[in-house]
Design a protein around this motif. Structure first.
Motif, PDB file in Angstrom:
ATOM      1  N   ARG A   6     -10.980   5.247  17.560  1.00 52.26           N
ATOM      2  CA  ARG A   6      -9.322   4.991  18.298  1.00 52.26           C
ATOM      3  C   ARG A   6      -9.548   6.595  17.990  1.00 52.26           C
ATOM      4  NH1 ARG A   6      -6.026   0.119  16.441  1.00 52.26           N
ATOM      5  NH2 ARG A   6      -7.247  -0.991  17.399  1.00 52.26           N
ATOM      6  N   GLY A   7      -8.964   6.855  16.654  1.00 52.97           N
ATOM      7  CA  GLY A   7      -8.300   8.508  16.831  1.00 52.97           C
ATOM      8  C   GLY A   7      -8.055   9.001  17.524  1.00 52.97           C
ATOM      9  N   SER A   8      -8.872   9.260  17.876  1.00 52.47           N
ATOM     10  CA  SER A   8      -9.192  10.544  19.139  1.00 52.47           C
ATOM     11  C   SER A   8      -8.588   9.891  21.080  1.00 52.47           C
ATOM     12  CB  SER A   8     -10.560  11.128  19.678  1.00 52.47           C
ATOM     13  OG  SER A   8     -11.708  10.182  19.743  1.00 52.47           O
ATOM     14  N   ALA A   9      -8.391   8.339  21.045  1.00 58.49           N
ATOM     15  CA  ALA A   9      -7.879   7.903  22.393  1.00 58.49           C
ATOM     16  C   ALA A   9      -6.611   7.924  22.132  1.00 58.49           C
ATOM     17  CB  ALA A   9      -8.017   6.303  21.900  1.00 58.49           C
ATOM     18  N   ARG A  10      -6.714   8.514  24.284  1.00 60.09           N
ATOM     19  CA  ARG A  10      -4.928   8.739  23.868  1.00 60.09           C
ATOM     20  C   ARG A  10      -4.495   7.756  25.075  1.00 60.09           C
ATOM     21  NH1 ARG A  10      -7.794  13.208  24.468  1.00 60.09           N
ATOM     22  NH2 ARG A  10      -8.176  13.200  26.724  1.00 60.09           N
ATOM     23  N   VAL A  11      -3.382   6.985  25.252  1.00 61.05           N
ATOM     24  CA  VAL A  11      -2.910   6.447  25.646  1.00 61.05           C
ATOM     25  C   VAL A  11      -1.563   6.856  26.378  1.00 61.05           C
ATOM     26  CG1 VAL A  11      -1.855   4.019  25.786  1.00 61.05           C
ATOM     27  CG2 VAL A  11      -4.133   4.405  24.160  1.00 61.05           C
ATOM     28  N   ALA A  12      -1.481   7.247  28.010  1.00 57.24           N
ATOM     29  CA  ALA A  12      -0.452   7.347  27.931  1.00 57.24           C
ATOM     30  C   ALA A  12       0.852   6.153  28.548  1.00 57.24           C
ATOM     31  CB  ALA A  12      -1.029   7.836  30.012  1.00 57.24           C
ATOM     32  N   VAL A  13       1.518   5.475  28.646  1.00 56.24           N
ATOM     33  CA  VAL A  13       2.367   4.664  28.748  1.00 56.24           C
ATOM     34  C   VAL A  13       3.519   5.003  29.898  1.00 56.24           C
ATOM     35  CG1 VAL A  13       4.038   2.786  28.075  1.00 56.24           C
ATOM     36  CG2 VAL A  13       2.869   3.527  25.785  1.00 56.24           C
ATOM     37  N   VAL A  14       3.652   4.361  31.029  1.00 59.45           N
ATOM     38  CA  VAL A  14       4.232   4.906  32.022  1.00 59.45           C
ATOM     39  C   VAL A  14       5.091   4.286  32.031  1.00 59.45           C
ATOM     40  CG1 VAL A  14       3.707   5.443  34.359  1.00 59.45           C
ATOM     41  CG2 VAL A  14       2.025   5.945  33.224  1.00 59.45           C
ATOM     42  N   HIS A 203      -7.111   8.036  27.792  1.00 62.11           N
ATOM     43  CA  HIS A 203      -8.262   7.389  28.013  1.00 62.11           C
ATOM     44  C   HIS A 203      -7.764   5.916  28.624  1.00 62.11           C
ATOM     45  CE1 HIS A 203      -9.524  10.297  24.747  1.00 62.11           C
ATOM     46  NE2 HIS A 203     -10.350  10.587  25.919  1.00 62.11           N
ATOM     47  N   LEU A 204      -6.516   5.647  28.688  1.00 59.66           N
ATOM     48  CA  LEU A 204      -6.162   4.656  28.748  1.00 59.66           C
ATOM     49  C   LEU A 204      -4.776   4.900  29.737  1.00 59.66           C
ATOM     50  CD1 LEU A 204      -6.186   0.938  27.548  1.00 59.66           C
ATOM     51  CD2 LEU A 204      -3.926   1.881  27.729  1.00 59.66           C
ATOM     52  N   ILE A 205      -4.482   4.449  30.694  1.00 59.71           N
ATOM     53  CA  ILE A 205      -3.123   4.010  31.233  1.00 59.71           C
ATOM     54  C   ILE A 205      -2.445   2.518  31.302  1.00 59.71           C
ATOM     55  CG2 ILE A 205      -1.349   4.759  33.457  1.00 59.71           C
ATOM     56  CD1 ILE A 205      -3.561   6.380  33.991  1.00 59.71           C
ATOM     57  N   HIS A 206      -1.570   2.600  30.208  1.00 58.70           N
ATOM     58  CA  HIS A 206      -0.229   0.576  30.238  1.00 58.70           C
ATOM     59  C   HIS A 206       0.337   1.483  31.095  1.00 58.70           C
ATOM     60  CE1 HIS A 206       0.883  -2.132  27.985  1.00 58.70           C
ATOM     61  NE2 HIS A 206       2.211  -1.936  29.020  1.00 58.70           N
ATOM     62  N   ALA A 207       0.600   0.994  32.357  1.00 60.25           N
ATOM     63  CA  ALA A 207       1.476   1.134  33.795  1.00 60.25           C
ATOM     64  C   ALA A 207       2.398  -0.113  33.418  1.00 60.25           C
ATOM     65  CB  ALA A 207       0.723   1.591  34.797  1.00 60.25           C
ATOM     66  N   LEU A 208       4.131  -0.335  33.811  1.00 59.06           N
ATOM     67  CA  LEU A 208       5.270  -1.382  33.440  1.00 59.06           C
ATOM     68  C   LEU A 208       5.319  -1.485  35.093  1.00 59.06           C
ATOM     69  CD1 LEU A 208       4.917   0.971  31.056  1.00 59.06           C
ATOM     70  CD2 LEU A 208       5.993  -1.565  30.526  1.00 59.06           C
ATOM     71  N   GLY A 209       4.983  -2.730  35.571  1.00 61.42           N
ATOM     72  CA  GLY A 209       5.385  -2.761  36.955  1.00 61.42           C
ATOM     73  C   GLY A 209       4.533  -2.467  37.591  1.00 61.42           C
ATOM     74  N   GLY A 214       0.289   1.767  41.427  1.00 59.21           N
ATOM     75  CA  GLY A 214      -0.963   2.305  42.100  1.00 59.21           C
ATOM     76  C   GLY A 214      -1.035   3.903  41.607  1.00 59.21           C
ATOM     77  N   VAL A 215      -0.132   4.583  40.703  1.00 58.98           N
ATOM     78  CA  VAL A 215       0.649   5.632  41.054  1.00 58.98           C
ATOM     79  C   VAL A 215      -0.785   5.638  39.837  1.00 58.98           C
ATOM     80  CG1 VAL A 215       1.240   7.212  39.656  1.00 58.98           C
ATOM     81  CG2 VAL A 215       2.863   6.174  41.336  1.00 58.98           C
ATOM     82  N   ALA A 216      -1.398   4.825  38.744  1.00 62.23           N
ATOM     83  CA  ALA A 216      -2.035   4.825  37.679  1.00 62.23           C
ATOM     84  C   ALA A 216      -3.998   4.764  37.933  1.00 62.23           C
ATOM     85  CB  ALA A 216      -1.836   3.429  36.655  1.00 62.23           C
ATOM     86  N   ILE A 217      -4.064   3.488  39.195  1.00 66.07           N
ATOM     87  CA  ILE A 217      -4.869   3.390  39.608  1.00 66.07           C
ATOM     88  C   ILE A 217      -5.613   4.869  40.047  1.00 66.07           C
ATOM     89  CG2 ILE A 217      -6.420   2.185  41.226  1.00 66.07           C
ATOM     90  CD1 ILE A 217      -5.699   0.749  39.120  1.00 66.07           C
ATOM     91  N   ARG A 218      -4.490   5.473  41.757  1.00 63.42           N
ATOM     92  CA  ARG A 218      -4.958   6.111  41.655  1.00 63.42           C
ATOM     93  C   ARG A 218      -5.453   7.740  40.552  1.00 63.42           C
ATOM     94  NH1 ARG A 218      -1.015   4.216  45.664  1.00 63.42           N
ATOM     95  NH2 ARG A 218       0.606   5.793  44.702  1.00 63.42           N
ATOM     96  N   TRP A 234      -2.293  -3.279  33.628  1.00 60.72           N
ATOM     97  CA  TRP A 234      -0.834  -3.180  34.282  1.00 60.72           C
ATOM     98  C   TRP A 234       0.208  -4.568  33.205  1.00 60.72           C
ATOM     99  CZ3 TRP A 234      -0.370  -6.825  39.023  1.00 60.72           C
ATOM    100  CH2 TRP A 234       0.390  -7.031  39.450  1.00 60.72           C
ATOM    101  N   ASP A 235       1.230  -3.704  33.494  1.00 60.96           N
ATOM    102  CA  ASP A 235       2.258  -4.979  32.858  1.00 60.96           C
ATOM    103  C   ASP A 235       2.655  -5.350  33.755  1.00 60.96           C
ATOM    104  OD1 ASP A 235       3.964  -5.671  31.582  1.00 60.96           O
ATOM    105  OD2 ASP A 235       3.875  -4.605  29.513  1.00 60.96           O
ATOM    106  N   ALA A 236       2.973  -6.331  34.422  1.00 66.19           N
ATOM    107  CA  ALA A 236       3.126  -7.727  35.100  1.00 66.19           C
ATOM    108  C   ALA A 236       4.216  -8.040  34.692  1.00 66.19           C
ATOM    109  CB  ALA A 236       1.681  -8.197  36.082  1.00 66.19           C
ATOM    110  N   PRO A 237       5.929  -7.762  35.473  1.00 66.45           N
ATOM    111  CA  PRO A 237       6.764  -8.298  35.279  1.00 66.45           C
ATOM    112  C   PRO A 237       6.918  -8.950  36.051  1.00 66.45           C
ATOM    113  CG  PRO A 237       7.483  -6.245  36.789  1.00 66.45           C
ATOM    114  CD  PRO A 237       5.951  -6.672  36.352  1.00 66.45           C
ATOM    115  N   PRO A 238       8.085 -10.074  35.820  1.00 61.35           N
ATOM    116  CA  PRO A 238       8.330 -11.556  36.661  1.00 61.35           C
ATOM    117  C   PRO A 238       8.434 -10.639  38.121  1.00 61.35           C
ATOM    118  CG  PRO A 238       9.290 -12.016  35.134  1.00 61.35           C
ATOM    119  CD  PRO A 238       8.596 -10.805  34.751  1.00 61.35           C
TER     120      PRO A 238
END
Length: 499
Positions: A6-14, A203-209, A214-218, A234-238
């Motif tokens: 966990r200490g070395s894991a990079r998370v991108a919140v998009v 190491h992980l992309i949190h894609a909102l909407g 699509g940007v994250a998967i590609r 994928w953070d899926a809104p209503p």
């Protein structure tokens, strides 16, 4: 990606929107950073309220591919004379204005400069001929300009029957790939976000909407081909109804293309989670993580929205926070103000120049209540509860539409953490929560008289409704500390054990 520390894991919140107004993105980034991850928040500027320790990468999305249909509308059979580009339209209309100015100047010169009679007569004849030529050119340019504007308007609002026929043909012939034809502007975001994600190497992309999905998967596919594995959440809104059938089909096709490729899905309600699993054929039910504020000490009532509105403590004040849209029911509030006498209404909005807000202000002026309508700008996400707490009521007068039925709105949680009594319409999720907790009144959506009744009931005994927040530890259940726990567990499963 088992085995990653966990200490070395990079998370991108998009985030696909402006970072300062995206409370979900800011809260996700803060939770991931507090859990020990190296977090980068990616989205559009401005970004002034970023959580401590979170890196920020601001992107600027150039509307090039998406605007091509608007700036270069094909004349076709409906608009055969339309200019073929915005540049040609601007050039020709500006040139006509410039020539009109030159002719007016020429007329002034003929009136002021003395000439012998024969020369003056010849000059006047030439001047009249110039005006005739200009009139023909101006008429021709005006006709072409009118058709160009009509073509651009239709491109901006593709809701005619022919547009819907073309949309259905694209859906039938192209299936999930229809979004490339119907919503090419999604590729503008690929150009803006893709290089940033490649440079961050998360190491992980949190894609909102769905637009960022699509940007994250590609990006993950390109990275994995280069030997670096990326997990995508994928953070899926209503699903909010789009402005046209074309946009609705494009959004659905885009989500269907990439939803099953995500390593995990997160959403904001149990019912919505089951709908997403059925719609996209997901292998597991999405994790539920509602967008609730963090639990803090009870906010103090003095100051805040009441001070900004310059109102005394004994002046009743209701507040509505969020973007103003017709389906959110702000018109019900305006129509009710004449019947609520000294009640003031504050709209806390992201854009004070919104055209719909201008319509609401005009209506308030017609009703003679414009002095009791206050329009205020957004405040930082972590200050919302304290800012709202000096009001008397928080309102959610949304209409009876499917996307309002399934989940509790973020604004509902904001009002709760501000300890505000609420007045909500009878949409399923909010009405059930309000009736169960007793923190407010429910009225029939769109019914102004019933809204007036509900507001009057709350103002008669506000303490009764505020006491509801002291029972059953409800605010702790509706807090980001509680809601983010399943999300962080999901991160741990995807990224590996704690260091």
């Amino acid at each position: 990606m088992a085995g990653t520390l966990r200490g070395s894991a990079r998370v991108a919140v998009v985030s696909g929107g402006v970072l300062d107004s995206d409370s979900r993105a800011l809260r996700v980034a803060a939770a991931a950073r507090a859990a020990g991850y190296e977090v980068t928040l990616i989205g559009r500027a401005p970004a002034t309220a970023v959580p401590e320790g979170v890196a920020v990468r601001r992107v600027s999305v150039a509307d090039v591919i998406g605007s091509h249909r608007r700036v270069r509308p094909r004349p076709g059979l409906r608009w055969p004379l339309a200019y073929r580009s915005a540049e040609a339209y601007t050039h020709r209309t500006t040139l006509i204005e410039a020539r009109r100015a030159l002719l007016a100047t020429r007329g002034a010169e003929l009136a002021l400069v003395h000439r012998p009679l024969p020369l003056r007569a010849m000059a006047r004849c030439g001047y009249a001929m110039d005006w005739m030529r200009h009139g023909v050119r101006a008429a021709w340019t005006g006709a072409r300009a009118a058709q160009h504007r009509a073509a651009v308007h239709r491109r901006e609002r593709p809701d005619a029957r022919l547009d819907n026929v073309v949309t259905e043909l694209a859906r039938l012939l192209l299936g999930r790939r229809a979004w490339r034809v119907l919503e090419p502007g999604l590729l503008d975001e690929e150009v803006a976000y893709g290089p940033v994600l490649e440079s961050v190497r998360p190491h992980l992309i949190h894609a909102l909407g769905h637009r960022t999905l699509g940007v994250a998967i590609r990006a993950a596919l390109r990275s994995e081909a280069a030997g670096h594995r990326i997990e995508v959440v994928w953070d899926a809104p209503p699903q909010v109804p789009a402005a046209s059938r074309r946009s609705t089909v494009a959004a659905d096709a885009h989500a269907r293309t990439f939803a099953a490729e995500a390593d995990a899905v997160v959403t904001v309600g149990d019912r919505l989670a089951h709908e997403l699993r059925a719609r996209h054929g997901l292998s597991a039910t999405p994790t539920v993580c509602r967008n609730a504020p963090p639990l803090t000490a009870a906010p103090s009532r003095p100051g805040g929205v009441r001070t900004v509105c310059h109102l005394s403590e004994d002046t009743p004040l209701l507040v509505h926070i969020g973007k103003l849209l017709p389906d959110r029911g702000p018109a019900t509030v305006i129509e009710a103000l004449p019947k609520l006498y000294d009640l003031h209404a504050a709209f806390v909005v992201p854009d004070a120049d919104d055209p719909y807000l201008a319509e609401l202000r005009d209506r308030a002026a017609q009703l003679g209540v414009h002095a009791r309508l206050h329009v205020l700008p957004y405040v930082p996400v972590d200050e919302i509860a304290g800012f709202l707490s000096s009001a008397d009521i928080g309102v959610l007068p949304v209409h009876q539409l499917p996307h309002h039925q399934a989940v509790l709105a973020s604004r509902y949680f904001e009002y709760a953490h501000a300890r505000l009594p609420v007045v909500v319409s009878d949409v399923r999720a909010m009405a059930a929560a309000t009736l169960e907790l007793g923190n407010g009144e429910v009225f029939r959506a769109g019914d102004t008289a019933d809204f007036v009744r509900a507001v009057g009931a709350v103002l008669t005994n506000p303490k009764r409704y505020r006491k509801a927040y002291d029972r059953d530890d409800v605010l702790r259940q509706w807090s980001w500390q509680t809601e983010s726990a399943p999300l962080l567990d999901l991160y741990a499963r995807l990224l590996g054990p704690r260091h």
